[in-house]
Design a protein around this motif. Structure first.
Motif, mmCIF file in Angstrom:
data_model
loop_
_atom_site.group_PDB
_atom_site.id
_atom_site.type_symbol
_atom_site.label_atom_id
_atom_site.label_comp_id
_atom_site.label_asym_id
_atom_site.label_seq_id
_atom_site.Cartn_x
_atom_site.Cartn_y
_atom_site.Cartn_z
ATOM 1 N N ALA A 109 0.754 -1.226 0.122
ATOM 2 C CA ALA A 109 0.112 0.046 0.097
ATOM 3 C C ALA A 109 0.984 1.184 0.112
ATOM 4 O O ALA A 109 0.489 2.209 -0.734
ATOM 5 C CB ALA A 109 -0.775 0.051 1.076
ATOM 6 N N GLU A 110 1.826 1.405 0.646
ATOM 7 C CA GLU A 110 2.777 2.389 0.898
ATOM 8 C C GLU A 110 3.485 2.700 -0.459
ATOM 9 O O GLU A 110 3.701 3.856 -0.991
ATOM 10 C CB GLU A 110 4.020 2.098 2.000
ATOM 11 N N ARG A 111 3.702 1.303 -1.156
ATOM 12 C CA ARG A 111 4.456 1.590 -2.372
ATOM 13 C C ARG A 111 3.404 2.012 -3.610
ATOM 14 O O ARG A 111 3.927 2.695 -4.476
ATOM 15 C CB ARG A 111 5.152 0.213 -2.774
ATOM 16 N N TRP A 112 2.369 1.398 -3.292
ATOM 17 C CA TRP A 112 1.237 2.079 -4.228
ATOM 18 C C TRP A 112 1.218 3.464 -4.185
ATOM 19 O O TRP A 112 1.037 4.385 -5.202
ATOM 20 C CB TRP A 112 -0.147 1.374 -3.787
ATOM 21 N N GLU A 113 1.027 4.112 -2.995
ATOM 22 C CA GLU A 113 1.004 5.505 -3.001
ATOM 23 C C GLU A 113 2.180 6.238 -3.305
ATOM 24 O O GLU A 113 1.960 7.430 -4.077
ATOM 25 C CB GLU A 113 0.672 5.972 -1.172
ATOM 26 N N ARG A 114 3.317 5.770 -3.035
ATOM 27 C CA ARG A 114 4.386 6.382 -3.533
ATOM 28 C C ARG A 114 4.743 6.543 -5.176
ATOM 29 O O ARG A 114 4.822 7.290 -5.643
ATOM 30 C CB ARG A 114 5.910 5.515 -3.076
ATOM 31 N N ALA A 115 4.204 5.528 -5.700
ATOM 32 C CA ALA A 115 4.204 5.391 -7.266
ATOM 33 C C ALA A 115 3.176 6.298 -7.663
ATOM 34 O O ALA A 115 3.315 6.992 -8.691
ATOM 35 C CB ALA A 115 3.776 3.759 -7.645
ATOM 36 N N ARG A 116 1.883 6.286 -6.810
ATOM 37 C CA ARG A 116 0.985 7.462 -7.518
ATOM 38 C C ARG A 116 1.448 8.956 -7.331
ATOM 39 O O ARG A 116 1.154 9.504 -8.052
ATOM 40 C CB ARG A 116 -0.152 7.300 -6.767
ATOM 41 N N MET A 117 2.257 9.104 -6.370
ATOM 42 C CA MET A 117 3.018 10.331 -6.025
ATOM 43 C C MET A 117 3.868 10.494 -7.389
ATOM 44 O O MET A 117 3.724 11.915 -7.842
ATOM 45 C CB MET A 117 3.763 10.507 -4.651
ATOM 46 N N PHE A 118 4.761 9.741 -7.608
ATOM 47 C CA PHE A 118 5.697 9.948 -8.720
ATOM 48 C C PHE A 118 4.765 10.100 -10.055
ATOM 49 O O PHE A 118 5.433 11.122 -10.866
ATOM 50 C CB PHE A 118 6.586 8.753 -9.030
ATOM 51 N N PHE A 119 3.876 9.242 -10.165
ATOM 52 C CA PHE A 119 3.075 9.469 -11.427
ATOM 53 C C PHE A 119 2.331 10.686 -11.700
ATOM 54 O O PHE A 119 2.546 11.449 -12.705
ATOM 55 C CB PHE A 119 1.920 8.334 -11.568
ATOM 56 N N ASP A 120 1.675 11.160 -10.547
ATOM 57 C CA ASP A 120 1.087 12.707 -10.451
ATOM 58 C C ASP A 120 1.920 13.829 -10.628
ATOM 59 O O ASP A 120 1.958 14.822 -11.092
ATOM 60 C CB ASP A 120 0.239 12.778 -8.977
ATOM 61 N N ALA A 121 3.481 13.469 -10.220
ATOM 62 C CA ALA A 121 4.375 14.389 -10.545
ATOM 63 C C ALA A 121 5.106 14.533 -11.883
ATOM 64 O O ALA A 121 6.111 14.974 -12.122
ATOM 65 C CB ALA A 121 5.416 14.491 -9.275
ATOM 66 N N ARG A 122 4.637 13.517 -12.691
ATOM 67 C CA ARG A 122 5.190 13.132 -14.002
ATOM 68 C C ARG A 122 6.532 12.813 -13.880
ATOM 69 O O ARG A 122 7.240 12.615 -15.141
ATOM 70 C CB ARG A 122 5.182 14.347 -14.836
ATOM 71 N N ASP A 123 6.920 11.917 -12.897
ATOM 72 C CA ASP A 123 8.108 11.513 -12.815
ATOM 73 C C ASP A 123 7.845 9.821 -13.172
ATOM 74 O O ASP A 123 8.075 8.927 -12.391
ATOM 75 C CB ASP A 123 8.870 11.304 -11.640
ATOM 76 N N TYR A 124 7.410 9.594 -14.572
ATOM 77 C CA TYR A 124 7.132 8.244 -14.773
ATOM 78 C C TYR A 124 8.100 7.299 -14.620
ATOM 79 O O TYR A 124 7.701 6.042 -14.285
ATOM 80 C CB TYR A 124 6.582 8.391 -16.376
ATOM 81 N N ALA A 125 9.291 7.551 -15.084
ATOM 82 C CA ALA A 125 10.489 6.575 -14.808
ATOM 83 C C ALA A 125 10.401 6.004 -13.453
ATOM 84 O O ALA A 125 10.697 4.827 -13.046
ATOM 85 C CB ALA A 125 11.826 6.892 -15.349
#
Length: 115
Positions: A12-28
């Motif tokens: 769940a924490e990694r899912w949230e971290r991934a969403r944060m990166f995605f929302d910040a447009r850090d797709y890699a």
């Protein structure tokens, strides 16, 4: 490369971290987090779709295609995956394959005008 940060925490924490990166447009970075997560929970559509989107937006089109095909193989009526697969194939210059996926996505979305 040290991936400790990307692999740290509960799913769940990694899912949230991934969403944060995605929302910040850090797709890699989102893809690095999601790659491990999808390996742990391959049956979950949400992480795999976000991984595919991350690959798509970071121009890793072959990887996006692999993830999207895995989603539609498991769930053939997943409309968004079909749409994304069509767009991914378009970006690769594979229009005939893309058109087939886009027609299916359109039909699944209730638009039967082009089917």
């Amino acid at each position: 490369m040290d991936t400790t940060y990307y692999d740290h925490g509960t799913p769940a924490e990694r899912w949230e971290r991934a969403r944060m990166f995605f929302d910040a447009r850090d797709y890699a970075a989102a893809a690095r987090v999601l790659d491990g997560l999808v390996g742990e929970v391959p049956e979950q559509t949400g992480p795999r779709l976000l991984l595919a989107r991350s690959y798509y937006h970071s121009a890793q089109l072959r990887r996006a295609e692999v993830e999207l095909r895995a989603v539609v193989e498991r769930d053939p009526v997943e409309q968004y995956a079909r749409l994304m697969l069509g767009r991914t194939l378009e970006r690769q210059g594979r229009q005939e394959e893309a058109d087939a996926q886009l027609r299916i996505a359109s039909a699944l979305g209730g638009d039967f005008t082009e089917v």
